[in-house]
Design a protein around this motif. Sequence first.
Motif, PDB file in Angstrom:
ATOM      1  N   ARG A   1     -10.820 -18.468  30.812  1.00 28.20           N
ATOM      2  CA  ARG A   1      -9.574 -18.487  31.579  1.00 28.20           C
ATOM      3  C   ARG A   1      -9.599 -19.534  32.687  1.00 28.20           C
ATOM      4  N   ASN A   2     -10.784 -19.831  33.205  1.00 29.11           N
ATOM      5  CA  ASN A   2     -10.896 -20.808  34.291  1.00 29.11           C
ATOM      6  C   ASN A   2     -11.682 -22.043  33.871  1.00 29.11           C
ATOM      7  N   GLY A   3     -11.746 -22.268  32.549  1.00 32.42           N
ATOM      8  CA  GLY A   3     -12.388 -23.470  32.018  1.00 32.42           C
ATOM      9  C   GLY A   3     -11.351 -24.338  31.346  1.00 32.42           C
ATOM     10  N   GLY A   4     -11.470 -24.467  30.016  1.00 29.55           N
ATOM     11  CA  GLY A   4     -10.474 -25.253  29.319  1.00 29.55           C
ATOM     12  C   GLY A   4     -10.910 -25.672  27.945  1.00 29.55           C
ATOM     13  N   GLU A   5     -10.025 -26.388  27.258  1.00 30.27           N
ATOM     14  CA  GLU A   5     -10.252 -26.821  25.880  1.00 30.27           C
ATOM     15  C   GLU A   5      -9.796 -28.257  25.703  1.00 30.27           C
ATOM     16  N   ARG A   6     -10.750 -29.131  25.331  1.00 30.04           N
ATOM     17  CA  ARG A   6     -10.411 -30.508  24.982  1.00 30.04           C
ATOM     18  C   ARG A   6     -10.297 -30.542  23.470  1.00 30.04           C
ATOM     19  N   ASP A   7      -9.120 -30.209  22.964  1.00 34.02           N
ATOM     20  CA  ASP A   7      -8.930 -30.082  21.528  1.00 34.02           C
ATOM     21  C   ASP A   7      -8.829 -31.456  20.884  1.00 34.02           C
TER      22      ASP A   7
ATOM     23  N   ASP B   1     -24.758 -35.776  42.425  1.00 34.63           N
ATOM     24  CA  ASP B   1     -24.984 -36.531  41.193  1.00 34.63           C
ATOM     25  C   ASP B   1     -24.223 -35.891  40.031  1.00 34.63           C
ATOM     26  N   VAL B   2     -23.879 -36.700  39.054  1.00 37.76           N
ATOM     27  CA  VAL B   2     -23.197 -36.220  37.852  1.00 37.76           C
ATOM     28  C   VAL B   2     -24.101 -36.461  36.653  1.00 37.76           C
ATOM     29  N   PHE B   3     -24.295 -35.432  35.826  1.00 41.13           N
ATOM     30  CA  PHE B   3     -25.040 -35.612  34.584  1.00 41.13           C
ATOM     31  C   PHE B   3     -24.164 -35.187  33.407  1.00 41.13           C
ATOM     32  N   GLY B   4     -24.410 -35.806  32.262  1.00 42.82           N
ATOM     33  CA  GLY B   4     -23.698 -35.465  31.045  1.00 42.82           C
ATOM     34  C   GLY B   4     -22.359 -36.128  30.849  1.00 42.82           C
ATOM     35  N   ARG B   5     -21.954 -36.988  31.796  1.00 41.71           N
ATOM     36  CA  ARG B   5     -20.642 -37.619  31.634  1.00 41.71           C
ATOM     37  C   ARG B   5     -20.628 -38.567  30.442  1.00 41.71           C
ATOM     38  N   GLU B   6     -21.670 -39.358  30.297  1.00 41.33           N
ATOM     39  CA  GLU B   6     -21.723 -40.310  29.183  1.00 41.33           C
ATOM     40  C   GLU B   6     -21.709 -39.584  27.839  1.00 41.33           C
ATOM     41  N   GLU B   7     -22.237 -38.367  27.813  1.00 41.03           N
ATOM     42  CA  GLU B   7     -22.292 -37.590  26.583  1.00 41.03           C
ATOM     43  C   GLU B   7     -21.044 -36.731  26.369  1.00 41.03           C
ATOM     44  N   CYS B   8     -20.059 -36.813  27.308  1.00 42.40           N
ATOM     45  CA  CYS B   8     -18.883 -35.923  27.252  1.00 42.40           C
ATOM     46  C   CYS B   8     -19.340 -34.481  27.109  1.00 42.40           C
ATOM     47  N   LEU B   9     -20.264 -34.073  27.981  1.00 36.99           N
ATOM     48  CA  LEU B   9     -20.930 -32.789  27.864  1.00 36.99           C
ATOM     49  C   LEU B   9     -19.976 -31.613  28.025  1.00 36.99           C
ATOM     50  N   VAL B  10     -18.998 -31.727  28.904  1.00 41.52           N
ATOM     51  CA  VAL B  10     -18.091 -30.612  29.162  1.00 41.52           C
ATOM     52  C   VAL B  10     -16.956 -30.625  28.139  1.00 41.52           C
ATOM     53  N   GLY B  11     -16.919 -29.663  27.268  1.00 41.35           N
ATOM     54  CA  GLY B  11     -15.992 -29.526  26.150  1.00 41.35           C
ATOM     55  C   GLY B  11     -16.807 -29.140  24.940  1.00 41.35           C
ATOM     56  N   TYR B  12     -16.252 -28.922  23.781  1.00 41.36           N
ATOM     57  CA  TYR B  12     -14.839 -28.976  23.502  1.00 41.36           C
ATOM     58  C   TYR B  12     -14.117 -27.810  24.168  1.00 41.36           C
ATOM     59  N   GLU B  13     -14.865 -26.699  24.392  1.00 42.73           N
ATOM     60  CA  GLU B  13     -14.362 -25.601  25.196  1.00 42.73           C
ATOM     61  C   GLU B  13     -15.379 -25.281  26.290  1.00 42.73           C
ATOM     62  N   CYS B  14     -14.877 -24.863  27.446  1.00 40.65           N
ATOM     63  CA  CYS B  14     -15.781 -24.592  28.558  1.00 40.65           C
ATOM     64  C   CYS B  14     -15.285 -23.402  29.358  1.00 40.65           C
TER      65      CYS B  14
END
Length: 452
Positions: free
Chosen positions: A305-311, A340-353
């Motif tokens: 409910r407080n995350g999201g979906e990159r469909d 610091d930010v990690f996982g951005r290059e890998e598009c780590l957050v998604g497809y659902e979070c």
Amino acid sequence: MIRGYVEQPSPRAGGTLTLRAATDAPRFRVELHRCGDGLTLSAKSPWLPGADAPPHLPAHDWGRDGTGPRGEPLPAWPGHELPAPAEPGVYVAVLVEGDDDGDRTDPDRTTPDGREARALFVVRPAVPSARILYKLPLFTYHAYNVSGGWCLYDHADVPGDPAPGVSLHRPGGGTGATPYDVTNFDPYDPTPRQTFVHWDGRFVAWLAGRGYRVDYCTDLDLHRDGEELLGPYRLLVSAGHDEYWSDAMRAAVSRHVAAGRNVAFFGGNTCWWRIAFRDAVTFERTGFWHEHGQPENELTGVSFRNGGERDRDEHPEPVGFRVQHADHWVYAGTGLRDGDVFGREECLVGYECDGAAFDRAAGPPYVPTGADGTPAGFTILAVGDCAAAGWGFGNGAATMGLHATHGTVFTGATTDWPRGLESSAAVARITANVLDRLGEPPPSRLPDQSSS
């Protein structure tokens, strides 16, 4: 064409299993491949008699005689009893069609993935042999499995029941059939979502490659055996997309944590749908957990409910996790600092979070408000802002973190965490820190680790 399934999703090592298969070939044979850091051939069956059988409805037990939608008889799929492998683990049965001249088909043996000629199953140890138990999300696999004509996401043409149940006794359940969203292309991983190869296969391979001692089970084991199953283990691990949970599963895991033991969710959209069984092998959805007064946050700390979906690939902007509380043991050895930010290059957050509600104006560091059911002791260790990327729900932020009362519950809060294991040093180290602290390190690191 040949399709099949193992009637017992998790036979005991050294026991027997029943493979049910339908084929238009006069005979077939079975190769059992153990899934680890690659596929390893474990055993071959002799030639077995081939027999064709029609598909049944998705809510049927395909190993029993049934009746089709027009009243037509649907004979049971033939069963073949085979020895279960002696070594516990995750296995794929590869089905090879043949005739008098030998093999008719040559299935790809380099991958557990495929729409036919495969069946996934787990071999459980005769006696627990590890401190870590990894659970495959069998119910989620089958919720998306369209074998027989529908699934829990596509049943518009089914009369009389707005949400028909689905059976565990049919092809699919991780591999060997088509998932509902096979056309929902993942631009970062071409394998189909809602199959073993996409998330769990990556995690199982990573564990094997690093020498972790792990036992395996399925949702059905947790649903049926509960506390008896979990009792010998220090840590329960779930990864990827573990969306469907029964009352019995959730109660057992809650008691596991209350008894001072641990859980690690390296996934997202976790414990979202509540399910109930119509019979021994058919389940249906009964609603979202938070609709029943038991928000999933109470267990996991977070919620879809407080995350999201990159469909699909509609929101290509990559999202990683921004660190807070970098001095926490979860970050040991990563070299990461606050901000610091990690996982951005890998598009780590998604497809659902998944995320916890927090006041965006009061941080960083951000602290959960508890408004959505997140426990008061939950520590947000990183925030992935998917609202800023245009696809967040509610608060719109994946929140990696943990809470500890008696036992500890960690969440990676994104389905794509397993994909980051090989490409992100930070993801790999955080994962190892969690497994080593809450479960047990591999033998090569045992002398260097302290317990918790």
